[in-house]
Structures are given as structure tokens and as C-alpha cells.
Design a protein around this motif. Structure first.
Motif, short mmCIF file in Angstrom:
data_model
loop_
_atom_site.label_atom_id
_atom_site.label_comp_id
_atom_site.label_asym_id
_atom_site.label_seq_id
_atom_site.Cartn_x
_atom_site.Cartn_y
_atom_site.Cartn_z
N ALA A 1 1.95 1.88 -3.44
CA ALA A 1 0.84 2.37 -4.27
C ALA A 1 0.48 3.81 -3.93
O ALA A 1 -0.40 4.40 -4.58
N GLU B 1 -8.96 11.19 0.80
CA GLU B 1 -7.82 10.59 1.50
C GLU B 1 -8.17 10.17 2.91
O GLU B 1 -7.70 9.15 3.40
N ARG C 1 0.17 11.16 -4.74
CA ARG C 1 -0.90 11.00 -5.74
C ARG C 1 -0.35 10.68 -7.14
O ARG C 1 -0.99 9.97 -7.90
N VAL D 1 0.64 2.57 -11.02
CA VAL D 1 0.71 1.23 -10.43
C VAL D 1 -0.64 0.53 -10.57
O VAL D 1 -1.67 1.17 -10.75
N ASP E 1 -10.39 2.64 -2.45
CA ASP E 1 -8.97 2.55 -2.80
C ASP E 1 -8.78 2.60 -4.32
O ASP E 1 -7.85 3.24 -4.82
N ARG F 1 -8.99 6.07 -5.42
CA ARG F 1 -7.76 6.80 -5.08
C ARG F 1 -6.64 6.48 -6.08
O ARG F 1 -5.82 7.33 -6.39
N LEU F 2 -6.62 5.22 -6.56
CA LEU F 2 -5.56 4.81 -7.47
C LEU F 2 -5.82 5.22 -8.92
O LEU F 2 -4.96 5.05 -9.78
N SER F 3 -7.01 5.74 -9.17
CA SER F 3 -7.33 6.11 -10.55
C SER F 3 -6.67 7.43 -10.93
O SER F 3 -6.08 8.11 -10.10
N SER F 4 -6.84 7.79 -12.20
CA SER F 4 -6.30 9.08 -12.66
C SER F 4 -7.31 10.21 -12.49
O SER F 4 -7.04 11.33 -12.89
N LEU F 5 -8.47 9.87 -11.93
CA LEU F 5 -9.52 10.88 -11.82
C LEU F 5 -9.14 11.94 -10.78
O LEU F 5 -8.65 11.60 -9.70
N GLY G 1 -8.67 5.18 -15.30
CA GLY G 1 -7.21 5.08 -15.22
C GLY G 1 -6.52 5.74 -16.40
O GLY G 1 -5.31 5.59 -16.56
N ARG H 1 0.83 -1.21 0.00
CA ARG H 1 0.00 0.00 0.00
C ARG H 1 0.87 1.26 0.00
O ARG H 1 0.49 2.28 -0.58
N ARG I 1 0.02 6.94 -8.16
CA ARG I 1 -1.14 6.03 -8.20
C ARG I 1 -1.56 5.58 -9.58
O ARG I 1 -1.84 4.40 -9.79
N PRO I 2 -1.63 6.49 -10.57
CA PRO I 2 -2.04 6.00 -11.89
C PRO I 2 -1.00 5.08 -12.55
O PRO I 2 -1.32 4.42 -13.53
N LEU J 1 -0.92 4.66 -1.12
CA LEU J 1 -2.13 4.66 -0.28
C LEU J 1 -1.80 4.81 1.21
O LEU J 1 -2.68 5.13 2.01
#
Lengths: 229, 222
Positions: A51, B220, A73, A79, B82, B85-89, A105, A48, A76-77, A53
Motif C-alpha cells: 500500500a 509520513e 505516494r 489500492v 493511514d 495517507r492512502l487518499s488522493s489528497l 480518493g 502495508r 496509494r490512491p 505505507l
């Protein structure tokens, strides 16, 4: 060669609990690194953290050139992460989920079909809402949603859990294939025989620290010394 | 940000079309409230007509609470937070997408509610332009405030009971402004309908700006 993952004396607190107590780990491009260790050792926290997070509290943490102590931030895109949860919407079909996560993504939703082909999801299954899938089918769908983004770093937490033998073989072949085209894979697993067969390197974590590291397999004395495996 | 908002709004509206929460739960709720007010006020149509504006917006606010809860419950399914959060948005884009989705659903509820009020309370519609503008800006304000407080409440242990406690006081200015403006539009107020509409517009603009600014932190921390 610049490491994909560079952690040096990395500390991460979850609340007041030090989930990572000073991790040192460098991972080169194309490596397949198995993180092993007892429950609560910090394996998931390492994934995490990589990533973006989980925030590093102290120490160095650079992933794919992004300094996570400054900016979490941006990583994130880049991984792809598959954890215990699927990250899918129950009321959407598999295909809709994969297309949505492709768009979210920044990938081309037209690639969704290819991603579902790679995880061998049958056409009939693709049009079903996720809530009607078996646990194994959900994991495959989750994997497709990750693959469609073409991540440079794969972070997999117990990727074999809940899968039948054929699906486990599929995960292993996908991991190997990803590595062969330059992607880097970090994964945590308790299924050591299978995991060590696919990994190019094994890292043992205990008490939030790296206590063992080998190019292929840990030696038995190290394992016994760390957690009696 | 607009592109991201459209992705989220499209997904939310598709989810609503599949789950039919608004259709199967909110619209029957609206109908029940309209009928219950009728019973409570003894089917006195003169009184019902006088109270129509307030009853309309109270019902909209209660419906909005249900829809906001639903809108953020779907983002807490099985690791979706999660994944977002991991997206590109962009967080601001996700916020605006939730606003657009809630806005569309609330407008449908308001149209149905308006028809119920006309039929059951014998209300004659007038002041169409003011009604339309007030409905749009008030609904935008409700959707913006709801999308701001929704993730706050979604992260709490007693989220189902806390959301109304957090959200309804914040929406009180909308209830006041929209009710007064509707009364004016329906010919029962003392004027100033457009001033109320402007106040509602400012409310919506403030919450939209606030949401875009702080939603990243909310994503977050919740």
C-alpha cells in the motif's frame, strides 16, 4: 503479463527490527492471494508495503507498475486497504464517511450509495454516527469506504475478524466478484478454512520471508515444516 | 490543492458541528477566563480596559491550543491517519484545510470573546478596520502555526502537555503584534498599528508556506 505485485528480496525495517527479511512474491492480475503464517510473521507488513505505507529498505518492490523504492505516494490512491482499524470518523455518519472518503480518493461521492448497497448496510444504519455502530457494522462501513474508490488492488488484513457468518459470506463474495472483474486481492487471515476456500493461491510467510507458495493450497508437509499448522 | 483543502475544511467543520467541542467546551472556557480576569483585577474597569488587548489575545491563544489538540486528535482515530495517507489528497491541501477549519472556529471564538470584553470590561470599540485586519491575519498565523505543530505533538506520547509547550512560544510574536495593534486601534497605543498588522501578515505567510512545504513529511513521520 506484468505482475500486479513484484517483490524480490524485499527487506523492510520497522525501526531496527527486520519485519521483512527478503520476500519474493509475484502476484498476477485477478489473483486472490491468501497470506498465512504465525503472528509477527510479516503478513501485515507485506500488505502495508504494497500500500506504500511501509518503505522497502532493500530489494525490489513494484506494485501496479510503481517502483516503491522510488515513489511510495503514487501507489496509494490505486489500492484499497482494510486493516484492523476502520479509518472512519466516529462523529460522522456512515454515509458522510463514505462520501468523504470517495472525495478524498478522487472518486464520485454519488457512488457512495452503491458502495453501501454492496456491503448491505441498511438505510437506518447509514444515517447513524459511526460511534454508535457495532463492530460488524463498522467493518461493513469501512469496506464501503474502500469499495467506493474502486481500487485495482485490494489489501485486506483479517477481513473476517469481528464479522458474523452472513458478513463473512459477504466479504468472500465481494472478493470473488472483485477478482472476476480484474482486481487483485491480497489478504491475510487466520481463519484458514474459510480463507483457503476463497483464495486462488496461498502464500505462507514466516520470519519475514515467503516459505511456502501454492496455486491453491499448501501441502500439509510444508505447513508442518514451516510452523506446525 | 484548494479543492483538497475545501474537502478537509468541510469535513472538519462538519465534525465540529456534530461534536460541538468549540460550542460546549471552548466558548464556556472563554467566558470563564474573561470573568476570572475580572475577578483577578478586582473589577477595576480602567485597568481592565488598559489590559483588554493583551487579555483578549492570551485568551485566544489558550483557546487555540485546545482547538488544535482537538483538530489533530480526530485524525488519530481508528486508522484515520493511514486512510489519509492512502487518499488522493495532497499533503499541502490537507494542511490548508486544517488551517481554514481552525481559522473559521477561532474567528467565532474571537467574535464571542469580543462581545464578552465589550460587555464585562466596558470597552468601546474603535478602529474597526485595523481590528478586523489584525484579527484576520493574526488568526491566520495562529491557525497556520497550530496546524504545523499539531501533528508534531499528536505523534508524541505526552501530546496533551507538550503541545502548549511547543506552540505557545512560537505564537509569542502574534501575542505581541496583535496586542500592540489592538491597543492602537482602541486608542491606547502609541501608533504603528498597521506595521504590526504587516508583521502579523508576514508571520502568517511564512507559516502557511512552511506548512505546505513540510506537511507531507509530517504526515509520513507522525
Amino acid at each position: 503479463m506484468e505482475p500486479v505485485v513484484h517483490l524480490h528480496s524485499t527487506v523492510a525495517l520497522l525501526g531496527r527490527f527486520p519485519a521483512l527479511a527478503g520476500v519474493d512474491l509475484d502476484v498476477d492480475p485477478g489473483e486472490i492471494v491468501l497470506l498465512r503464517g504465525p503472528n509477527g510473521a510479516g503478513k501485515t507488513t507485506v500488505l502495508r508495503l504494497c500500500a506504500g505505507l511501509v518503505a522497502p529498505t532493500r530489494g525490489e518492490a513494484v506494485v501496479l507498475g510503481v517502483d516503491l523504492t522510488v515513489d511510495r505516494r503514487s501507489i496509494r490512491p490505486l489500492v484499497g486497504m482494510m486493516g484492523h482499524a476502520t479509518g472512519l470518523y466516529d462523529d460522522l455518519t456512515v454515509a458522510e464517511n463514505v462520501r468523504f472518503w470517495a472525495r478524498a480518493g478522487g472518486a464520485d461521492p454519488a457512488d457512495a450509495g452503491a458502495a453501501m448497497d454492496r456491503v448491505e448496510l441498511a438505510a437506518r444504519v447509514r444515517s447513524l454516527p459511526v460511534e454508535r455502530l457495532s463492530a460488524g457494522q463498522r467493518r461493513r462501513a469501512s469496506l464501503a469506504a474502500m469499495l467506493v474508490r474502486r481500487p485495482r488492488l485490494w489489501l485486506l488484513d483479517e477481513p473476517h475478524a469481528g464479522l458474523d457468518a452472513a458478513a463473512r459470506d459477504l466479504v468472500d463474495s465481494l472478493v470473488t466478484e472483485a477478482s472476476s472483474v480484474g482486481a487483485t486481492v491480497l489478504f491475510a487471515s487466520h481463519e484458514l478454512d474459510r480463507a483457503e476456500a476463497v483464495a486462488t493461491r496461498t502464500v505462507t510467510i514466516s520470519g519475514g520471508m515467503v516459505v511456502g507458495d501454492s496455486a491453491a493450497h499448501l501441502s500439509a508437509p510444508v505447513l508442518e515444516a514451516t510452523h506446525g499448522a | 490543492m484548494v479543492h483538497d483543502a475545501l474537502i478537509i475544511a468541510g469535513k472538519d467543520l462538519r465534525l465540529e458541528a456534530r461534536s460541538r467541542v468549540a460550542l460546549n467546551q471552548v466558548l464556556p472556557f472563554v467566558l470563564a477566563v474573561v470573568l476570572l480576569f475580572g475577578f483577578a483585577l478586582d473589577a477595576d474597569t480602567a485597568l481592565l480596559r488598559r489590559a483588554t488587548s493583551g487579555l483578549f489575545w492570551v485568551t485566544v491563544l489558550f483557546s487555540a491550543v485546545i482547538m488544535v489538540q482537538r483538530s489533530f486528535a480526530i485524525e488519530r482515530q481508528d486508522g484515520v491517519t493511514d486512510a489519509l495517507r492512502l487518499s488522493s489528497l495532497s499533503p499541502g491541501g490537507i494542511f490548508l484545510g486544517k488551517v481554514v477549519s481552525l481559522f473559521c472556529q477561532l474567528i467565532v471564538v474571537e467574535v464571542v470573546l469580543g462581545l464578552c470584553v465589550v460587555v464585562f470590561y466596558d470597552v468601546t470599540l474603535s478602529g474597526g478596520a485595523l481590528l478586523a485586519v489584525v484579527s484576520v491575519v493574526a488568526t491566520l498565523g495562529i491557525a497556520a502555526a497550530g496546524s504545523l505543530y499539531g501533528p508534531l505533538a499528536a505523534g508524541l506520547r505526552n501530546r496533551d502537555t507538550l503541545l502548549p509547550l511547543l506552540l505557545l512560544p512560537v505564537l509569542a510574536p502574534i501575542l505581541l503584534g496583535a496586542s500592540r495593534a489592538f491597543e492602537t486601534a482602541l486608542g491606547r497605543g502609541v501608533g504603528g498599528g498597521w506595521q504590526w498588522a504587516a508583521m502579523l501578515g508576514i508571520f502568517a505567510a511564512v507559516y502557511l508556506a512552511l506548512g505546505v512545504a513540510v506537511w507531507g513529511t509530517l504526515l509520513e513521520e507522525t
